[in-house]
Write a protein that holds these residues in place. Structure first.
Motif, PDB file in Angstrom:
ATOM      1  N   PRO A  25      -7.638  -3.655 -10.087  1.00  0.00           N
ATOM      2  CA  PRO A  25      -8.072  -2.769  -9.006  1.00  0.00           C
ATOM      3  C   PRO A  25      -8.006  -1.305  -9.420  1.00  0.00           C
ATOM      4  O   PRO A  25      -7.257  -0.934 -10.323  1.00  0.00           O
ATOM      5  N   GLN A  26      -8.818  -0.504  -8.741  1.00  0.00           N
ATOM      6  CA  GLN A  26      -8.757   0.940  -8.932  1.00  0.00           C
ATOM      7  C   GLN A  26      -8.340   1.586  -7.619  1.00  0.00           C
ATOM      8  O   GLN A  26      -8.414   0.978  -6.553  1.00  0.00           O
ATOM      9  N   PHE A  27      -7.911   2.847  -7.692  1.00  0.00           N
ATOM     10  CA  PHE A  27      -7.305   3.506  -6.540  1.00  0.00           C
ATOM     11  C   PHE A  27      -8.083   4.763  -6.163  1.00  0.00           C
ATOM     12  O   PHE A  27      -8.595   5.467  -7.034  1.00  0.00           O
TER      13      PHE A  27
ATOM     14  N   THR B 131       0.843  -1.196   0.000  1.00  0.00           N
ATOM     15  CA  THR B 131       0.000   0.000   0.000  1.00  0.00           C
ATOM     16  C   THR B 131       0.878   1.244   0.000  1.00  0.00           C
ATOM     17  O   THR B 131       2.062   1.195   0.323  1.00  0.00           O
TER      18      THR B 131
ATOM     19  N   LYS C 146      -6.185   3.725  -1.143  1.00  0.00           N
ATOM     20  CA  LYS C 146      -6.902   2.461  -1.028  1.00  0.00           C
ATOM     21  C   LYS C 146      -7.231   1.894  -2.406  1.00  0.00           C
ATOM     22  O   LYS C 146      -7.267   2.624  -3.400  1.00  0.00           O
ATOM     23  N   GLU C 147      -7.454   0.586  -2.431  1.00  0.00           N
ATOM     24  CA  GLU C 147      -7.756  -0.108  -3.683  1.00  0.00           C
ATOM     25  C   GLU C 147      -9.143  -0.727  -3.623  1.00  0.00           C
ATOM     26  O   GLU C 147      -9.586  -1.166  -2.561  1.00  0.00           O
TER      27      GLU C 147
END
Length: 602
Positions: free
Chosen positions: A282-284, A252, A275-276
């Motif tokens: 995944p997106q952030f 992270t 955060k994901e």
């Protein structure tokens, strides 16, 4: 020659004087670029662009690309060029990007002088499109044929300049792309540049070309912990100063942000964990409403919109200690160094094997040269081991560059550490280092030892005297594995003064049984040295007394500067049974957690 035009075209110039903008502020002017100057013509008068800020708009994206490429080519050897710029306009008395109110303020964002010039398509220029089409830009200058990566080939981007030192090396230029042809070992790759030249490059000088490879961004500070981030941001002292760093939770990242916009007017640093989402890919996000496909896109958005942060990300702050790292040897497969290429300078000290001097290799690279006194070590065994030691390359290990073995005495050529040994560094700054700085020192050492542990390498003599500090205050482990080749019987006698009994666990002084877990015990003593700022362990006891005390379960007391939790980490290193002691991976994570927090929620 300098008066010969390189480019000549009618472009659109924005007025420099008027505060407010309107269509009347934009005028068509003929611009001419030569090797010595950029000029435009105002009512037949030649105006030379010098120090003022000039806004120029090209009639097309193609035209813009040609102008930028040619300007870059002409300025690339100009050492006076500042590689920073303002990504937004000056408007209403301030720079929109960074909020500075001085129009001549230096740029706020790093600019890659040698990278590509691509950007989002420009909006259409108002006016007669046919007239614009008639003013077609001149064709681009001829360029050398460039090599392109084939399918499945890996492309990397250079993070640092690298000057090839041997004929088989390939020179690297920061920001340029290279195709990897072969990964020779963990430290050296064979690569090809865009002109088709091939050679060897250090693997730690490049990063994969991908959409969100963070190492290419100035705001990414890979090796900065929470306390160091706060120190760097407060030192910069600019509203909206920020960096992205690796947080203690593996995998992270955290955004650290400096602001003066607090209720009580006191400047503070906030930490926001990136955060994901759980999807694939995944997106952030920092705030759930604003989700992005990459961290770089997230940062770019929050440069323009606070969106829940205490401030938008106005000013990227980099890690000043992020200089070019040492390479594993000066070139690929080069471990034997010609002594005639070494220049000996001042004496730095006298080590276990002989005198250590500051020197230079090929009159330009600063190095430390250790002279191995004849009869001090088992030379043949060490020479074989040196090849392995050179491949141990890590930010927190002193790099071995090579050895001179074709004459006597033997020389060891290593990375030069400007601030000297850690023990002296602590003693000279007694009372001046904060608790988090002391813990940061321990963290550096733990990361270096973790790398040795993961590669099955045992130090055997870990102590503050065998760690060094460089000019960026990075602490590195030195002399790992060297004690195996000592021929001095007194050094190995537990009753003698030289044997490091006070840093040794019971299985070593009783049975000479070494392992990574015996290094862990020594690390606990090193932590104690750090938090006592250089005191001698068991300072009032002789070696034979220490053996008896440790065997009976006695341990070093808690230093005043160490919290109960930090002392508990030391105690975990001093478990009597080796298999009950923590690993260096576990220790570095525990120390990292002490240096971190979970960040602020939005």
């Amino acid at each position: 020659m300098s008066l010969t035009p390189i480019l000549e075209e009618t472009l659109i110039k924005r007025s420099q004087q008027k505060k407010r903008t309107s269509p009347l502020n934009y005028k068509e002017r003929v611009f001419v670029l030569t090797k010595s100057k950029l000029t435009y013509y105002e009512l037949r008068a030649e105006v030379v662009h010098d120090s003022t800020t000039l806004y120029i708009f090209a009639p097309s994206n193609e035209s813009r690309s040609i102008w930028v490429q040619n300007i870059k080519e002409e300025i690339k050897h100009n050492v006076q060029i500042a590689a920073k710029f303002h990504p937004q306009f000056w408007q209403e008395g301030e720079w929109l990007c960074c909020g500075q109110v001085d129009k001549l303020a230096p740029g706020c964002e790093g600019y890659n002088l040698f990278g590509d010039v691509s950007r989002k398509p420009l909006p259409p220029v108002p006016g007669d499109e046919s007239a614009s089409a008639a003013r077609r830009p001149p064709p681009p200058p001829p360029q050398e044929a460039q090599e392109e990566a084939g399918p499945g080939q890996e492309v990397v981007i250079a993070l640092y300049d690298f000057e090839g030192l041997e004929p088989h090396d390939l020179t690297l230029k920061t920001g340029e792309e290279y195709v990897i042809l072969e990964k020779c070992d963990v430290n050296w790759y064979k690569a090809r540049n865009t002109h088709g030249d091939e050679g060897y490059i250090p693997s730690n000088y490049v990063t994969e070309k991908e959409s969100d490879s963070l190492e290419q961004f100035v705001w990414f500070c890979k090796n900065v912990n929470r306390s160091k981030a706060e120190e760097l941001l407060r030192k910069e002292g600019k509203e909206g100063g920020f960096m992205v760093r690796v947080s203690s939770n593996t995998g992270t990242y955290t955004v650290s942000l400096y602001t003066k916009n607090t209720g009580d007017g006191v400047a503070t640093v906030r930490h926001y964990q990136i955060k994901e989402t759980h999807g694939s890919p995944p997106q952030f996000f920092l705030a759930e409403k604003y989700v992005f496909g990459s961290i770089s896109e997230l940062i770019e958005y929050h440069k323009h919109n606070a969106a829940g942060l205490v401030s938008r990300l106005r000013h990227a702050v980099g890690d000043q200690s992020r200089g070019a790292p040492p390479t594993a040897g000066f070139s690929y497969d080069k471990w034997e160094i010609n002594p005639s290429e070494l220049t000996f300078m001042k004496e730095l000290g006298c080590g276990q094997f002989g005198v250590v001097r500051l020197g230079k290799w090929r009159a330009q690279h600063k190095v430390a040269i250790k002279t191995v006194r004849e009869g001090a070590m088992s030379e043949d065994d060490f020479i074989e081991e040196a090849k392995i030691m050179m491949n141990l390359s890590h930010r927190n290990l002193v790099q071995l560059y090579g050895v001179c073995t074709q004459q006597r005495p033997i020389y060891l050529v290593t990375e030069f550490m400007e601030m000297g040994c850690l023990l002296n560094y602590l003693r000279q700054r007694r009372g001046a280092l904060g608790a988090l700085e002391l813990l940061g020192i321990c963290h550096d050492v733990s990361l270096g030892m973790q790398h040795l542990e993961q590669n099955g390498f045992i130090h055997r003599d870990l102590a503050a005297r065998n760690c060094l500090v460089n000019s960026s205050l990075v602490v590195k482990v030195s002399d790992f594995g060297m004690t195996r080749y000592v021929l001095d019987d007194q050094y190995w006698s537990s009753s003698g003064a030289k044997f490091p009994v006070k840093w040794s666990p019971p299985e070593v002084f009783n049975f000479c049984k070494y392992s990574s877990k015996s290094d862990v015990w020594s690390f606990g003593v090193l932590m104690w040295e750090v938090f006592t700022e250089g005191k001698m362990p068991y300072e009032h006891n002789q070696n034979h007394e220490v053996v008896m005390m440790v065997t009976q379960g006695h341990r070093l007391y808690r230093p005043k500067r160490a919290s109960a939790h930090i002392y508990s980490i030391m105690q975990m290193c001093w478990m009597e049974r080796a298999d009950e002691r923590a690993s260096f991976t576990e220790i570095s994570h525990m120390i990292s957690d002490e240096l971190e927090d979970d960040g602020h929620e939005l």
